[in-house]
Design a protein around this motif. Structure first.
Motif, short mmCIF file in Angstrom:
data_model
loop_
_atom_site.label_atom_id
_atom_site.label_comp_id
_atom_site.label_asym_id
_atom_site.label_seq_id
_atom_site.Cartn_x
_atom_site.Cartn_y
_atom_site.Cartn_z
N GLU A 16 1.37 36.43 51.93
CA GLU A 16 1.60 36.18 50.55
C GLU A 16 3.37 35.66 50.57
N ALA A 17 4.08 36.40 51.64
CA ALA A 17 5.43 35.94 51.77
C ALA A 17 5.60 34.71 52.08
N LEU A 18 4.80 34.01 52.81
CA LEU A 18 4.69 32.53 53.29
C LEU A 18 4.64 31.65 52.10
N ASP A 19 3.77 31.97 51.50
CA ASP A 19 3.53 31.32 50.27
C ASP A 19 4.46 31.28 49.14
N ARG A 20 5.12 32.41 49.11
CA ARG A 20 6.10 32.55 48.00
C ARG A 20 7.37 31.78 48.46
N ARG A 21 7.77 31.98 49.92
CA ARG A 21 8.75 31.19 50.38
C ARG A 21 8.78 29.69 50.18
N ALA A 22 7.45 29.15 50.52
CA ALA A 22 7.36 27.81 50.43
C ALA A 22 7.53 27.37 49.16
N ARG B 189 9.14 23.33 49.50
CA ARG B 189 8.68 22.78 50.55
C ARG B 189 7.37 23.41 51.05
N PRO B 190 6.31 22.55 51.28
CA PRO B 190 5.05 23.15 51.85
C PRO B 190 4.96 23.50 53.29
N VAL B 191 5.70 22.82 54.00
CA VAL B 191 5.87 23.26 55.29
C VAL B 191 7.18 23.82 55.75
N LEU B 192 6.93 25.15 56.46
CA LEU B 192 8.12 26.00 56.92
C LEU B 192 8.35 26.03 58.44
N ASP B 193 9.49 26.28 58.52
CA ASP B 193 9.83 26.56 60.17
C ASP B 193 9.90 27.77 60.47
N VAL B 194 8.92 28.20 61.21
CA VAL B 194 8.53 29.89 61.53
C VAL B 194 8.69 29.83 63.04
N LEU B 195 9.45 30.90 63.44
CA LEU B 195 9.83 31.29 64.94
C LEU B 195 9.00 32.73 65.02
N ASP B 196 8.24 32.77 65.90
CA ASP B 196 7.47 34.00 66.34
C ASP B 196 7.93 34.49 67.83
N THR B 197 8.87 35.31 67.76
CA THR B 197 9.45 35.89 69.08
C THR B 197 8.42 37.01 69.77
N GLY B 198 8.30 36.73 70.89
CA GLY B 198 7.33 37.69 71.51
C GLY B 198 5.90 37.71 70.95
N GLY B 199 5.59 36.36 70.54
CA GLY B 199 4.46 36.07 69.79
C GLY B 199 3.24 36.14 70.47
N GLY B 200 3.42 35.98 71.98
CA GLY B 200 2.43 35.97 72.98
C GLY B 200 1.39 34.91 72.83
N THR B 201 0.20 35.50 72.63
CA THR B 201 -1.03 34.80 72.69
C THR B 201 -1.40 33.89 71.30
N VAL C 134 -1.08 31.18 65.21
CA VAL C 134 -2.03 30.36 65.06
C VAL C 134 -2.64 30.56 63.54
N PRO C 135 -2.68 31.75 62.96
CA PRO C 135 -3.24 31.74 61.55
C PRO C 135 -1.96 31.26 60.87
N VAL C 136 -0.85 31.07 61.16
CA VAL C 136 0.38 30.64 60.48
C VAL C 136 0.32 29.28 60.40
N ALA C 137 -0.09 28.39 61.43
CA ALA C 137 -0.01 27.18 61.76
C ALA C 137 -1.12 26.71 60.80
N ARG C 138 -2.23 27.68 60.88
CA ARG C 138 -3.35 26.89 59.91
C ARG C 138 -3.06 26.95 58.65
N HIS D 257 2.24 25.40 58.59
CA HIS D 257 3.53 25.63 58.77
C HIS D 257 3.86 25.33 60.34
N ARG D 258 5.01 24.93 60.78
CA ARG D 258 5.28 24.69 62.16
C ARG D 258 5.68 25.93 62.80
N VAL D 259 5.29 26.23 63.75
CA VAL D 259 5.57 27.62 64.54
C VAL D 259 6.06 27.47 66.10
#
Length: 237
Positions: free
Chosen positions: A8-14, A19-31, A36-40, A43-45
Motif C-alpha cells: 500500500e505504501a509503494l502504491d501511494r508513493r508511486a 511515477r509508476p516505477v520506483l527505485d527501491v533498495l532492499d538492504t540485507g534483502g537476501g534471497t 521479488v514481490p516488489v519487482a513484480r 518497481h526497480r529493486v
C-alpha cells in the motif's frame, strides 16, 4: 502484515510521485522475500547483501518470477553502501532485520537515509524487546525474561540467537536521529508466536481467523509491546 503495509505504501508513493516505477533498495534483502514481490509490482529493486549464496538464490528466484530485468543484486552491507548506491537515488529503502545485526544501528540507518531522494520512504522491521520479555516469561524462563528486559541489547542470555532487540521508543529515536519522520507503527506477530501451533492446526478456519486478528491488532499501540517484531514506515524530512 508487513507485505500488505509495504504494498500500500509503494502504491501511494508511486501515485504521489506520479511515477509508476520506483527505485527501491532492499538492504540485507537476501534471497528476495520482499525484493521479488516488489519487482513484480513493476518497481526497480537493488538488493545489497553480504552473502553471495543468498544473492545467487535471489537471482534464481527473480528469473523464475520473470523479473530479472528489474532486480539488481550487489554484494555489500550498510558500511559499504556509499560505494554501491548513488546518494539521493532511491525512492524507498527496505531495512528488514538489519539493525539487529549491525555494529552501530544509528550509523547504519544514517547510511541508508543518505541514498534516499527528498521525502524518500523507509520500511523498517526490527525485533521487539518487549515481545521477547513476554515470550520468555510465558515459557517459564523468568530470569531470561528479566535479562531481556534490563539488558542493554534486549538479549535474554548467551544462547539468544538475536544479537539485539529494540523497543518502539528506541526505534523512533533512531529514526528521528537519522532525519526521518515516523508515519506509522505496526506490531507484527502479536499473537502468532504465543498461540500453540496445535490449536491453529486443529481448528478449521483458525489460521485465517488468526490472520484477521493480527491485522486488527497491528495498528493498535496497546498491542505493540507484545509483538515479536515492530514495523515502522518513516519519511525523510
Amino acid at each position: 502484515m508487513v507485505w500488505e503495509v509495504l504494498r500500500e505504501a509503494l502504491d501511494r508513493r508511486a501515485a504521489e510521485q506520479d511515477r509508476p516505477v520506483l527505485d527501491v533498495l532492499d538492504t540485507g534483502g537476501g534471497t528476495g522475500n520482499f525484493a521479488v514481490p516488489v519487482a513484480r509490482l513493476g518497481h526497480r529493486v537493488t538488493v545489497v547483501d553480504p552473502s553471495p549464496d543468498a544473492l545467487f538464490a535471489l537471482e534464481r528466484r527473480a528469473a523464475e518470477a520473470g523479473v530479472t530485468d528489474l532486480v539488481h543484486a550487489v554484494q555489500g552491507d550498510t558500511q559499504t553502501l556509499a560505494d554501491l548506491v548513488e546518494p539521493g537515488s532511491t525512492d524507498v529503502v527496505l531495512c528488514h532485520g538489519v539493525l539487529e545485526v549491525v555494529d552501530d544501528p544509528a550509523e547504519a540507518l544514517g547510511c541508508l537515509t543518505a541514498v534516499l531522494r527528498k521525502s524518500g520512504l523507509v520500511s523498517l522491521l526490527a525485533a521487539n524487546r518487549d515481545g521477547a520479555v513476554l515470550a520468555r516469561a510465558i515459557a517459564g524462563h523468568f530470569t531470561e525474561a528479566r535479562h531481556a528486559l534490563e539488558g542493554e541489547s534486549g538479549r535474554w542470555g548467551a544462547g539468544d540467537p538475536m544479537p539485539r532487540r529494540f523497543t518502539a521508543d528506541e526505534l523512533r529515536r533512531l529514526a528521528d536521529a537519522a532525519g526521518l519522520h515516523v508515519s506509522s507503527v505496526h506490531g507484527i506477530r502479536v499473537f502468532a508466536d504465543l498461540v500453540p501451533g496445535v490449536l491453529v492446526d486443529s481448528e478449521p478456519g483458525a489460521l485465517e481467523a488468526l490472520l484477521r486478528l493480527e491485522e486488527a491488532a497491528a495498528q493498535q499501540p496497546a498491542f505493540h509491546a507484545v509483538a515479536t517484531q515492530l514495523h515502522l514506515l518513516a519519511e525523510l524530512r
